[in-house]
Design a protein around this motif. Structure first.
Motif, mmCIF file in Angstrom:
data_model
loop_
_atom_site.group_PDB
_atom_site.id
_atom_site.type_symbol
_atom_site.label_atom_id
_atom_site.label_comp_id
_atom_site.label_asym_id
_atom_site.label_seq_id
_atom_site.Cartn_x
_atom_site.Cartn_y
_atom_site.Cartn_z
ATOM 1 N N GLU A 96 58.716 21.662 32.810
ATOM 2 C CA GLU A 96 59.430 20.432 32.476
ATOM 3 C C GLU A 96 60.812 20.414 33.133
ATOM 4 O OE1 GLU A 96 57.978 22.404 30.153
ATOM 5 O OE2 GLU A 96 56.293 21.130 29.576
ATOM 6 N N THR A 97 61.486 21.553 33.127
ATOM 7 C CA THR A 97 62.794 21.666 33.782
ATOM 8 C C THR A 97 62.630 21.567 35.293
ATOM 9 O OG1 THR A 97 63.585 23.062 31.980
ATOM 10 C CG2 THR A 97 64.844 23.118 34.037
ATOM 11 N N GLY A 98 61.611 22.223 35.823
ATOM 12 C CA GLY A 98 61.344 22.175 37.254
ATOM 13 C C GLY A 98 61.047 20.772 37.734
ATOM 14 N N ALA A 99 60.376 19.979 36.891
ATOM 15 C CA ALA A 99 60.029 18.602 37.275
ATOM 16 C C ALA A 99 61.277 17.770 37.541
ATOM 17 C CB ALA A 99 59.183 17.960 36.176
ATOM 18 N N ARG A 100 62.365 18.070 36.835
ATOM 19 C CA ARG A 100 63.606 17.314 37.037
ATOM 20 C C ARG A 100 64.298 17.683 38.354
ATOM 21 N NH1 ARG A 100 65.912 19.189 31.891
ATOM 22 N NH2 ARG A 100 64.054 19.007 30.656
ATOM 23 N N LEU A 101 63.910 18.813 38.940
ATOM 24 C CA LEU A 101 64.553 19.298 40.166
ATOM 25 C C LEU A 101 63.806 18.874 41.433
ATOM 26 C CD1 LEU A 101 65.264 22.961 39.003
ATOM 27 C CD2 LEU A 101 66.880 21.059 39.051
ATOM 28 N N ILE A 102 62.607 18.343 41.278
ATOM 29 C CA ILE A 102 61.760 18.017 42.427
ATOM 30 C C ILE A 102 62.193 16.686 43.053
ATOM 31 C CG2 ILE A 102 59.398 17.536 43.155
ATOM 32 C CD1 ILE A 102 58.474 19.271 40.824
ATOM 33 N N SER A 103 62.214 16.659 44.383
ATOM 34 C CA SER A 103 62.598 15.437 45.107
ATOM 35 C C SER A 103 61.460 14.414 45.080
ATOM 36 C CB SER A 103 62.950 15.774 46.553
ATOM 37 O OG SER A 103 61.799 16.217 47.245
ATOM 38 N N LYS A 104 61.806 13.165 45.331
ATOM 39 C CA LYS A 104 60.829 12.072 45.309
ATOM 40 C C LYS A 104 59.692 12.290 46.323
ATOM 41 C CE LYS A 104 60.452 7.085 45.247
ATOM 42 N NZ LYS A 104 59.871 6.806 43.965
ATOM 43 N N PRO A 105 59.965 12.728 47.559
ATOM 44 C CA PRO A 105 58.847 12.966 48.489
ATOM 45 C C PRO A 105 57.864 14.021 47.979
ATOM 46 C CG PRO A 105 60.914 12.885 49.699
ATOM 47 C CD PRO A 105 61.261 12.878 48.240
ATOM 48 N N ILE A 106 58.371 15.059 47.329
ATOM 49 C CA ILE A 106 57.463 16.077 46.795
ATOM 50 C C ILE A 106 56.666 15.514 45.626
ATOM 51 C CG2 ILE A 106 57.339 18.322 45.630
ATOM 52 C CD1 ILE A 106 59.626 19.269 47.400
ATOM 53 N N ILE A 107 57.300 14.703 44.786
ATOM 54 C CA ILE A 107 56.592 14.068 43.671
ATOM 55 C C ILE A 107 55.448 13.211 44.212
ATOM 56 C CG2 ILE A 107 56.789 12.319 41.854
ATOM 57 C CD1 ILE A 107 59.629 13.435 41.321
ATOM 58 N N GLU A 108 55.696 12.467 45.280
ATOM 59 C CA GLU A 108 54.655 11.630 45.874
ATOM 60 C C GLU A 108 53.510 12.478 46.422
ATOM 61 O OE1 GLU A 108 56.844 9.276 48.692
ATOM 62 O OE2 GLU A 108 57.677 7.990 47.112
ATOM 63 N N LYS A 109 53.824 13.612 47.032
ATOM 64 C CA LYS A 109 52.781 14.499 47.564
ATOM 65 C C LYS A 109 51.974 15.117 46.427
ATOM 66 C CE LYS A 109 55.363 15.413 51.742
ATOM 67 N NZ LYS A 109 56.244 16.341 52.439
ATOM 68 N N ILE A 110 52.630 15.459 45.317
ATOM 69 C CA ILE A 110 51.923 15.996 44.153
ATOM 70 C C ILE A 110 50.994 14.932 43.583
ATOM 71 C CG2 ILE A 110 52.216 16.773 41.758
ATOM 72 C CD1 ILE A 110 54.804 18.167 42.705
ATOM 73 N N GLN A 111 51.464 13.684 43.543
ATOM 74 C CA GLN A 111 50.635 12.592 43.038
ATOM 75 C C GLN A 111 49.400 12.406 43.915
ATOM 76 O OE1 GLN A 111 52.675 8.935 42.311
ATOM 77 N NE2 GLN A 111 50.873 7.961 41.452
ATOM 78 N N GLN A 112 49.583 12.420 45.228
ATOM 79 C CA GLN A 112 48.448 12.284 46.146
ATOM 80 C C GLN A 112 47.471 13.445 45.970
ATOM 81 O OE1 GLN A 112 50.300 12.064 49.984
ATOM 82 N NE2 GLN A 112 50.851 9.899 49.760
ATOM 83 N N GLU A 113 48.016 14.641 45.825
ATOM 84 C CA GLU A 113 47.190 15.823 45.630
ATOM 85 C C GLU A 113 46.397 15.708 44.325
ATOM 86 O OE1 GLU A 113 48.787 20.044 44.703
ATOM 87 O OE2 GLU A 113 48.970 19.749 46.863
ATOM 88 N N GLY A 114 47.060 15.282 43.266
ATOM 89 C CA GLY A 114 46.399 15.115 41.979
ATOM 90 C C GLY A 114 45.296 14.068 42.026
ATOM 91 N N GLU A 115 45.540 12.983 42.760
ATOM 92 C CA GLU A 115 44.519 11.944 42.908
ATOM 93 C C GLU A 115 43.322 12.456 43.705
ATOM 94 O OE1 GLU A 115 46.526 8.605 44.686
ATOM 95 O OE2 GLU A 115 47.590 8.122 42.834
#
Length: 71
Positions: free
Chosen positions: A39-58
């Motif tokens: 949860e703490t790590g999620a606040r440190l992640i940049s938007k491009p990485i969040i988008e890549k995680i979302q694509q990976e999850g999909e």
């Protein structure tokens, strides 16, 4: 252990991905290595990485796919 700077955290994730890990695995491992919760790590992640995680999850059906307009 002190909470890492978001730049350092993101560079660590990108480095692990460059070595063959997925983004999801890289975030979890980075959190463990820095001694912080996901949860703490999620606040440190940049938007491009969040988008890549979302694509990976999909792509592995962890997240519902967002519909895209055929343009």
């Amino acid at each position: 252990m002190k909470q890492p700077d978001d730049n350092i955290f993101c560079k660590k994730i990108e480095g692990l991905v460059d070595n063959g890990m997925t983004y999801i695995e890289s975030v979890i491992l980075s959190c463990e290595q820095f001694g912080i919760s996901p949860e703490t790590g999620a606040r440190l992640i940049s938007k491009p990485i969040i988008e890549k995680i979302q694509q990976e999850g999909e792509s592995i059906n962890l997240l519902p796919k967002k519909s895209k307009l055929p343009i």
